[in-house]
Scaffold this motif. Structure first.
Motif: not given
Lengths: 576, 165
Positions: A139, B10-12, B37, B40, B42-44, B69
Motif C-alpha cells: 500500500d 469509508e470503513n477504515e 458496516p 457494502d 467497505s462502508l460504515s 473519509d
C-alpha cells in the motif's frame, strides 16, 4: 518475466521520486533507518538533515509557501514524530500542503508501549487534513500518492503517513505499483462556484455604493493575485489584505488600503466598518480581523468566497456564500460582470474614495523617529531592509512585534514573498521557514525577520545552514524583551513585566561566529543602512544581524479589545 | 433542538476516531452514537443524535463532511424519517404480582421477555426515544429496575430517499 520486487523503504523513496519530490527535510532514527539506507543509494530525492524535527516541518512549510508545491518531512517514531506536532499545527492553521512521513514501531509491537512508540496519528488527528496508518508494504506507494493529492488539492493542509518498521525492512518485498492520477470516492472538492450564487454575487456588487474587497491567504494559495488585481481594477474598489493575504495585491497599488485587523491600518478597518457590501475572497473572518463579532459591520451585505464550506458562516454570517476555488470564482465573477455589462457607479465611488482618503490622511501606520542619538526604532529597520532589497526579498517572519512591523512597513509587491505563521503564531517558525525558501530560490534575497525571543526557539539550525550552505539573512530586532508580551503587559496589566524580560541573552554575534557564520551588531541609526548593505552584499554567507532597537516601542495602530473592527488605538493614549 | 445525523463513510481504521475527535475538539454534543458496516462492507454507517441550534448544526454537518473519509452526511430530522432504538431492561420479578405486571407492560409496549432468572426478567424493546423513556418509567412504577442498556438510535428516511454511494 516477473516484476522487479522492492522493499518498503525502497518504495517510499521510489514513490517520492515518482512525485518529483526534490527535498525531503528530516532526521533519522531507529524506525526509519531502512528509509535512510534507501535514500543513501539514490540521487533523485535530496535529504536535508536538520537539527530538530520541528525545524524540518517549518523548512518544508517555508518551501511549500514559497513554491506552491508540497513540502515533505521524514521523522522517526516517538520523539521524532511528536517534535513535528507544532510544525504540523502551523501548516494546518495556514492551509499549507505538507506530507509528514513518520516512522512507527513494528506492527507486532504497536500498542505494547514499545521503545519510541507514540500514536502519532492519534496525536496529530485534530491538526491534520488527513492521516494514514500504513500497514502493508504493497500500500505504501498509493498511500503516499494519495497523501500528496489530499495535501495540495481543495483547501490545502498537512497529511501524516505512519510507516511501521517491519513493512520497511529488507525481509519483505513486493511489486511497485503507483497510481498518480488519484481518484477517491469520498473526496471531491468543489472547484467552480455555483452559477446562481455567482449571479447573486455580481448583482450585489453592482448595486453596492460602498464596496470593499477583503482578501486573504486563499488568494496566495490559489495563485490568484493577477485575477484579484484585475477584479479590483474593474470595480475600482478599495482592497484590504489579511496578514496571510499580503502580496495578494501589490502593497503599492493605489486601491490597496493596507492590512486590516488587530494591527491593520485605520483606513482598512474604517472602510470595512462603513462598507455596504464586503466581498470576502479566500479569507475566513478570523478573530484577529473581526474584533468583537457582535459589533462586526452590522450594515454590510457579505459575499463570502471560500474553498472550505466550514469557513463560511462560521464566525460571521454570509449573505451570499460561494464555495469554490477563489481563482476560478474570480474568473466567473469577471465573466458575469462582462456578461451583465457592468458599469461603475462613478458618483458613489467618488464619494466613497473621498471618505477613505480622509481616513488615510490620519496616516495611522507611522512612528516617531528617535531624537538625535536615540535608540533605533524597529520600524526603521524594516524600512531600511525594504530599501536595500528593492522590496523584492522573501521576508520570513517569526512571531511578535517584529512580525507586525514587517507586515506594516514592507509593502509586498507579489504573493508568496511574505511568509509567516499567521494562524498558529508559532515562535521559532521564521528561521527554518527562511531556510526552506532559500533552498527553493537560492538566487533571491531571503530574510528571516525575528526577535531575540523567537530566534532562540530554533537557533540550532545555524548548524544546518553551515552544512548545506544556506545563506539567509537573519535580521533580529533585539529589544531584550518579549516585545509583544511586554506591550500587552504595558497596556493591559499595569506595566508589570512578568517573565517578558530576557536577562541573559547570548552574544548573538559570537554565537553566529561559533557556528561559522558572520555576525554583526547594529547599535546606532547612522550605521543601520551601511551595515545592512554590507550584510546583503555577502551573498554566499549567512549573516546574523543583531539590531539593538528601542524596547519601549509598541505596535500601533491596535484594535481596542472587545470593540468593533474600527475601534482603535492610533498611538499611546490616542483613540481613533 | 435534537437532531439525528446519518453518516456514510469509508470503513477504515481510524474513521470513527476522526468523527468522535471532531465532536470533542469543536465542543459539539453527542447524545447517542451507533456504528456498523453497511451491506457494502467497505462502508460504515454512523448515526449520531445531537443537540444544537441551527448555526451549530450547520457547522457540524460541514465539519463532518470535510473529513476525507466521509462520503455523505444527512440530517434525518430535516424531513420524514423513522427512528428506532433498542433497549434491554433487567428488572426484579420477585413474585406473581410483579411478574404479571412486567409481562403486561412488556405486551402493551410490544416488548419481549428474552431471559428469565429466578427473580429476574430481561425485556427487549425497540422504539423511538420517547417510547423507550415511557417504557422505562412505567416499569419503574411496578418493580425495581436492575440494569438498562440502550443501543443509541438508528434512523432512515421515509420513502424513496436513500443514503448510499
Amino acid at each position: 518475466m516477473t516484476a522487479k520486487l522492492y522493499t518498503g523503504a525502497e518504495m517510499v523513496v521510489k514513490a517520492l521520486s515518482a512525485l518529483e519530490v526534490k527535498y525531503l527535510f528530516g532526521y533519522p532514527g531507529g524506525s526509519v533507518l531502512d528509509i535512510y539506507d534507501a535514500l543513501f543509494q539514490q540521487d533523485d530525492v535530496e535529504h536535508v538533515l536538520v537539527r530538530h524535527e520541528q525545524a524540518a516541518t517549518h523548512m518544508a512549510d517555508g518551501y511549500a509557501r514559497a513554491t506552491g508545491e508540497v513540502g515533505y518531512v521524514l521523522a522517526t517514531s516517538g520523539p521524532g514524530a511528536t517534535n513535528c506536532v507544532t510544525g504540523i499545527a502551523t501548516a494546518y492553521m495556514d492551509s499549507i500542503p505538507m506530507v509528514v512521513l513518520a516512522g512507527q514501531v513494528p506492527t507486532t509491537l504497536i500498542g505494547d508501549d514499545a521503545f519510541q512508540e507514540t500514536d502519532i496519528v492519534g496525536c496529530s488527528r485534530p491538526i491534520v487534513k488527513h492521516s494514514f496508518n500504513c500497514r502493508r508494504l504493497e500500500d505504501i506507494p498509493n498511500i503516499i500518492a494519495q497523501a500528496a493529492y489530499i495535501a495540495k488539492t481543495g483547501r490545502p493542509g498537512p497529511v501524516v503517513v505512519e510507516l511501521p518498521k517491519d513493512i520497511l525492512m529488507p525481509t519483505h518485498k513486493a511489486a511497485f505499483n503507483i497510481e498518480l492520477d488519484v481518484q477517491m470516492r469520498s473526496y471531491n472538492p468543489t472547484v467552480k462556484g455555483h452559477p446562481k450564487q455567482i449571479k447573486k454575487a455580481v448583482k450585489t456588487i453592482a448595486n453596492a455604493e460602498r464596496l470593499v474587497v477583503y482578501s486573504g491567504g486563499g488568494i496566495v494559495l490559489a495563485n490568484a493575485a493577477e485575477l484579484l488585481t484585475e477584479l479590483v481594477e474593474t470595480l475600482d474598489a478599495p482592497v484590504t489584505n489579511t496578514l496571510m493575504g499580503l502580496g495578494g495585491i501589490s502593497g503599492t497599488h493605489k486601491n490597496f488600503i493596507g492590512m486590516l485587523g488587530m494591527h491593520g491600518s485605520l483606513e482598512a478597518n474604517k472602510t470595512m466598518a462603513n462598507a455596504d457590501v464586503i466581498l470576502a475572497l479566500g479569507a475566513r473572518f478570523d478573530d484577529r480581523v473581526t474584533n468583537n463579532v457582535k459589533k462586526f459591520c452590522p450594515n454590510a451585505t457579505i459575499i463570502h468566497v471560500d474553498i472550505d464550506p466550514t469557513s463560511i458562516s462560521k464566525t460571521i454570517n454570509a449573505h451570499v456564500p460561494v464555495v469554490g476555488l477563489v481563482d476560478i470564482v474570480i474568473e466567473q465573477l469577471l465573466a458575469e460582470l462582462k456578461e451583465t455589462n457592468f458599469q461603475k457607479n462613478e458618483a458613489a465611488l467618488k464619494q466613497w474614495w473621498q471618505q477613505i482618503e480622509g481616513w488615510r490622511s490620519v496616516n495611522s501606520v507611522s512612528y516617531v523617529p528617535p531624537a538625535e542619538g536615540g535608540k533605533i526604532k524597529p520600524q526603521q529597520v524594516v524600512e531600511a531592509m525594504y530599501k536595500i532589497t528593492n522590496g523584492e526579498a522573501y521576508v520570513c517572519s517569526d512571531v511578535g512585534q517584529h512580525q507586525m512591523f514587517a507586515a506594516q512597513y514592507y509593502p509586498f509587491a507579489k504573493p508568496r514573498q511574505w511568509i509567516n505563521s499567521g494562524g498558529l503564531g508559532t515562535m521559532g517558525f521564521g528561521f527554518p521557514a527562511a531556510m526552506g525558501v532559500k533552498m527553493a530560490f537560492p538566487d533571491s534575497h531571503v530574510i528571516c525577520i525575528t526577535g531575540d525571543g523567537s530566534i532562540q526557539m530554533n537557533i540550532q539550525e545555524l548548524s544546518t545552514c553551515m552544512q548545506y550552505g544556506i545563506p539567509v539573512k537573519i535580521i533580529s530586532l533585539n529589544n531584550r524583551s518579549l516585545g509583544m508580551v511586554r506591550q500587552w503587559q504595558d497596556m493591559v496589566y499595569g506595566g508589570r513585566h512578568s517573565s517578558s524580560y530576557m536577562e541573559s541573552l547570548p552574544d548573538f554575534v559570537k554565537l553566529a561566529e561559533a557556528y561559522g557564520h558572520v555576525g554583526m551588531q547594529i547599535n546606532t541609526l547612522d550605521e543601520l543602512d551601511s551595515k545592512l548593505e554590507q550584510a546583503f552584499a555577502m551573498k554566499d554567507r549567512l549573516v546574523f544581524v543583531d539590531v539593538l532597537v528601542d524596547e519601549k516601542e509598541h505596535v500601533y495602530p491596535m484594535q481596542i479589545r472587545l470593540g468593533a473592527i474600527d475601534d482603535m488605538w492610533i498611538k499611546k493614549g490616542d483613540k481613533a | 433542538m435534537r437532531r439525528i445525523l446519518a453518516i456514510l463513510l469509508e470503513n477504515e481504521p481510524g474513521s470513527l476516531s476522526r468523527i468522535v475527535g471532531l465532536f470533542s475538539q469543536r465542543a459539539f454534543n453527542i447524545e447517542t452514537l451507533t456504528v456498523a458496516p453497511t451491506d457494502d462492507p467497505s462502508l460504515s454507517r454512523i448515526t449520531i443524535a445531537t443537540v444544537g441550534d441551527d448555526k451549530v448544526l450547520e457547522q457540524i454537518v460541514k465539519q463532518v463532511n470535510k473529513l476525507i473519509d466521509v462520503i455523505k452526511i444527512t440530517d434525518l430530522t430535516e424531513r420524514a424519517h423513522v427512528e428506532r432504538e433498542l433497549v434491554l431492561v433487567k428488572v426484579l420479578a420477585m413474585n406473581d404480582k410483579s411478574r404479571t405486571e412486567v409481562k403486561r407492560i412488556a405486551d402493551i409496549f410490544r416488548g419481549a421477555i428474552i431471559d428469565i432468572g429466578k427473580q429476574i426478567y430481561t425485556i427487549e424493546l425497540t422504539g423511538d426515544a420517547d417510547k423507550i423513556a415511557a417504557f422505562i418509567k412505567t416499569l419503574s412504577y411496578e418493580t425495581e429496575i436492575v440494569e438498562v442498556v440502550r443501543s443509541g438510535c438508528v434512523g432512515i428516511a421515509r420513502g424513496e430517499k436513500a443514503l448510499k454511494v
